[in-house]
Design a protein around this motif. Sequence first.
Motif, PDB file in Angstrom:
ATOM      1  N   LYS A  90     -20.912 -22.537  -5.173  1.00 18.18           N
ATOM      2  CA  LYS A  90     -22.398 -22.183  -5.834  1.00 18.18           C
ATOM      3  C   LYS A  90     -22.435 -23.089  -7.127  1.00 18.18           C
ATOM      4  N   ALA A  91     -21.401 -23.311  -7.696  1.00 25.31           N
ATOM      5  CA  ALA A  91     -21.343 -24.330  -8.899  1.00 25.31           C
ATOM      6  C   ALA A  91     -21.483 -25.573  -8.505  1.00 25.31           C
ATOM      7  N   ILE A  92     -20.790 -25.938  -7.620  1.00 21.43           N
ATOM      8  CA  ILE A  92     -20.926 -27.499  -7.134  1.00 21.43           C
ATOM      9  C   ILE A  92     -22.249 -27.625  -6.450  1.00 21.43           C
ATOM     10  N   ARG A  93     -22.670 -26.691  -5.901  1.00 22.37           N
ATOM     11  CA  ARG A  93     -24.341 -26.919  -5.310  1.00 22.37           C
ATOM     12  C   ARG A  93     -25.427 -26.985  -6.342  1.00 22.37           C
ATOM     13  N   ASN A  94     -24.940 -26.134  -7.525  1.00 20.14           N
ATOM     14  CA  ASN A  94     -25.753 -26.271  -8.500  1.00 20.14           C
ATOM     15  C   ASN A  94     -25.914 -27.715  -9.436  1.00 20.14           C
ATOM     16  N   GLU A  95     -24.716 -28.234  -9.357  1.00 17.48           N
ATOM     17  CA  GLU A  95     -24.292 -29.322 -10.201  1.00 17.48           C
ATOM     18  C   GLU A  95     -24.829 -30.383  -9.235  1.00 17.48           C
ATOM     19  N   ILE A  96     -25.004 -30.428  -8.002  1.00 16.61           N
ATOM     20  CA  ILE A  96     -25.732 -31.557  -7.168  1.00 16.61           C
ATOM     21  C   ILE A  96     -27.110 -31.445  -7.215  1.00 16.61           C
ATOM     22  N   LYS A  97     -27.390 -30.225  -7.277  1.00 14.30           N
ATOM     23  CA  LYS A  97     -28.931 -30.077  -7.262  1.00 14.30           C
ATOM     24  C   LYS A  97     -29.583 -30.663  -8.622  1.00 14.30           C
ATOM     25  N   HIS A  98     -28.776 -30.220  -9.554  1.00 12.89           N
ATOM     26  CA  HIS A  98     -29.212 -30.567 -10.993  1.00 12.89           C
ATOM     27  C   HIS A  98     -29.323 -32.090 -11.051  1.00 12.89           C
ATOM     28  N   ILE A  99     -28.421 -32.630 -10.664  1.00 13.71           N
ATOM     29  CA  ILE A  99     -28.271 -34.376 -10.659  1.00 13.71           C
ATOM     30  C   ILE A  99     -29.334 -34.979  -9.808  1.00 13.71           C
ATOM     31  N   HIS A 100     -29.506 -34.359  -8.518  1.00  9.97           N
ATOM     32  CA  HIS A 100     -30.776 -34.780  -7.961  1.00  9.97           C
ATOM     33  C   HIS A 100     -32.177 -34.576  -8.632  1.00  9.97           C
ATOM     34  N   GLU A 101     -32.200 -33.497  -9.177  1.00 13.42           N
ATOM     35  CA  GLU A 101     -33.605 -33.356  -9.672  1.00 13.42           C
ATOM     36  C   GLU A 101     -33.839 -34.375 -10.999  1.00 13.42           C
ATOM     37  N   THR A 102     -32.656 -34.468 -11.746  1.00  8.97           N
ATOM     38  CA  THR A 102     -32.536 -35.452 -12.678  1.00  8.97           C
ATOM     39  C   THR A 102     -33.148 -36.901 -12.540  1.00  8.97           C
ATOM     40  N   ARG A 145     -26.061 -36.195   3.716  1.00  7.16           N
ATOM     41  CA  ARG A 145     -24.999 -35.510   3.244  1.00  7.16           C
ATOM     42  C   ARG A 145     -24.388 -35.998   1.821  1.00  7.16           C
ATOM     43  N   PHE A 146     -24.010 -35.082   1.009  1.00  4.41           N
ATOM     44  CA  PHE A 146     -23.562 -35.389  -0.348  1.00  4.41           C
ATOM     45  C   PHE A 146     -22.302 -35.075  -0.439  1.00  4.41           C
ATOM     46  N   ARG A 147     -21.317 -36.143  -1.099  1.00  7.25           N
ATOM     47  CA  ARG A 147     -20.000 -35.910  -1.426  1.00  7.25           C
ATOM     48  C   ARG A 147     -19.843 -35.915  -2.981  1.00  7.25           C
ATOM     49  N   TYR A 148     -19.318 -34.902  -3.314  1.00 10.46           N
ATOM     50  CA  TYR A 148     -19.313 -34.772  -4.770  1.00 10.46           C
ATOM     51  C   TYR A 148     -17.808 -33.716  -5.162  1.00 10.46           C
ATOM     52  N   LYS A 149     -16.991 -34.248  -5.858  1.00  8.75           N
ATOM     53  CA  LYS A 149     -15.872 -33.455  -6.260  1.00  8.75           C
ATOM     54  C   LYS A 149     -15.110 -32.786  -5.252  1.00  8.75           C
ATOM     55  N   GLY A 150     -14.784 -33.807  -4.225  1.00 10.25           N
ATOM     56  CA  GLY A 150     -14.086 -33.337  -2.906  1.00 10.25           C
ATOM     57  C   GLY A 150     -14.817 -32.206  -1.909  1.00 10.25           C
ATOM     58  N   HIS A 151     -16.155 -32.279  -2.476  1.00 11.41           N
ATOM     59  CA  HIS A 151     -17.029 -31.532  -1.294  1.00 11.41           C
ATOM     60  C   HIS A 151     -17.892 -32.521  -0.477  1.00 11.41           C
ATOM     61  N   ASN A 152     -18.012 -31.920   0.773  1.00 12.49           N
ATOM     62  CA  ASN A 152     -19.078 -32.690   1.658  1.00 12.49           C
ATOM     63  C   ASN A 152     -19.975 -31.945   1.916  1.00 12.49           C
ATOM     64  N   LEU A 153     -21.302 -31.903   1.649  1.00  9.33           N
ATOM     65  CA  LEU A 153     -22.264 -30.888   2.051  1.00  9.33           C
ATOM     66  C   LEU A 153     -23.413 -31.431   2.402  1.00  9.33           C
ATOM     67  N   LYS A 154     -24.067 -30.864   3.538  1.00  8.72           N
ATOM     68  CA  LYS A 154     -25.268 -31.251   4.133  1.00  8.72           C
ATOM     69  C   LYS A 154     -26.402 -30.776   2.889  1.00  8.72           C
ATOM     70  N   GLY A 155     -27.558 -31.667   2.994  1.00  6.44           N
ATOM     71  CA  GLY A 155     -28.546 -31.324   2.031  1.00  6.44           C
ATOM     72  C   GLY A 155     -29.161 -29.978   2.136  1.00  6.44           C
ATOM     73  N   SER A 156     -29.291 -29.468   3.317  1.00  4.30           N
ATOM     74  CA  SER A 156     -29.575 -28.141   3.272  1.00  4.30           C
ATOM     75  C   SER A 156     -28.659 -27.089   2.863  1.00  4.30           C
ATOM     76  N   GLU A 157     -27.450 -27.299   2.929  1.00  3.61           N
ATOM     77  CA  GLU A 157     -26.315 -26.638   2.287  1.00  3.61           C
ATOM     78  C   GLU A 157     -26.375 -26.725   0.783  1.00  3.61           C
ATOM     79  N   VAL A 158     -26.829 -27.713   0.351  1.00  2.00           N
ATOM     80  CA  VAL A 158     -26.729 -27.744  -1.253  1.00  2.00           C
ATOM     81  C   VAL A 158     -28.040 -26.922  -1.850  1.00  2.00           C
TER      82      VAL A 158
END
Length: 293
Positions: free
Chosen positions: A161-173, A211-224
């Motif tokens: 959840k923390a990783i997803r929030n970080e990716i989302k915040h970066i995307h919005e910025t 897909r988004f790779r960040y800090k060792g995680h690999n998530l689909k956009g819809s998963e973020v």
Amino acid sequence: MIGKGKSIAHTGASISYGWNQDKGSEIVHSQHLIGENPKEITEEFKLVQELNTRTKNNTLSFVLSPTVEDGNKLSDKQLSKVVKGFISEMKLTHHQAVAFVHRDKQHTHIHLYANRIGFDGQAYKDSFIGKRSQLAAEKVAKEMGLVTAREVQKERLLGLKAIRNEIKHIHETVMERGRPKDFDSYIKLMKQQKVVVVPVINNANRLQGFRFRYKGHNLKGSEVHRSMTGGKIALGISNTTSKGLSLEKGASVPLAGKMVEMSANMALTLTKNIIKRGIKHGLGTGIDIGMGY
């Protein structure tokens, strides 16, 4: 601790794998057996299995995996207790069984093999054995004060959840401040923020999403986040440019130096937005878009 189970036919090969000395294997439990090597144990299994030749998958194979931390601190005696508790929960106390611990990797785990055929010739019912193995391992873990699979999953989800929030915040910025004009500039801006964006392109050369790779995680956009599907990202980019994201013939867009056609859903989302923007522009300039009467 995680428990997995299934019925198998290759008894000898599986017991030999469990015995494998290259994996730091040790026997932590044995019941109703006197054999001292894989061949002898397999022969003892087969003697009982001859009482029921109709059952093909006549051996039960289980894997019990404590967490890395629990596995590192469990002694052979405690591992034996884990196996005995699991066997009791699975109601296999009166079946032949042998269990090996493997310490070849950082993650200590147990391979347990039980004869599916009882001394009465009856086959152990293996329906839902995977789920039952999970539940039995969960109960044993709780009784021994070990971390359960449910707790592992909960911890993983909290971390994710923390990783997803970080990716989302970066995307919005990036969308708000960088105002990318196309997918390439969006990918570049995200990379500058340590997020690798990977286009998902199918065999028909159509862009499905990212897909988004960040800090060792690999998530689909819809998963973020639901706002980060391919269509929503295309829409966001289109809204940051004065003319919108340009579509070439066949709903294609430039990506990594070539033209890639968008999926039907992405193209439809973007086309609707372009039409909507055109209508707003028409209204804003006083152009008559009525029915002509």
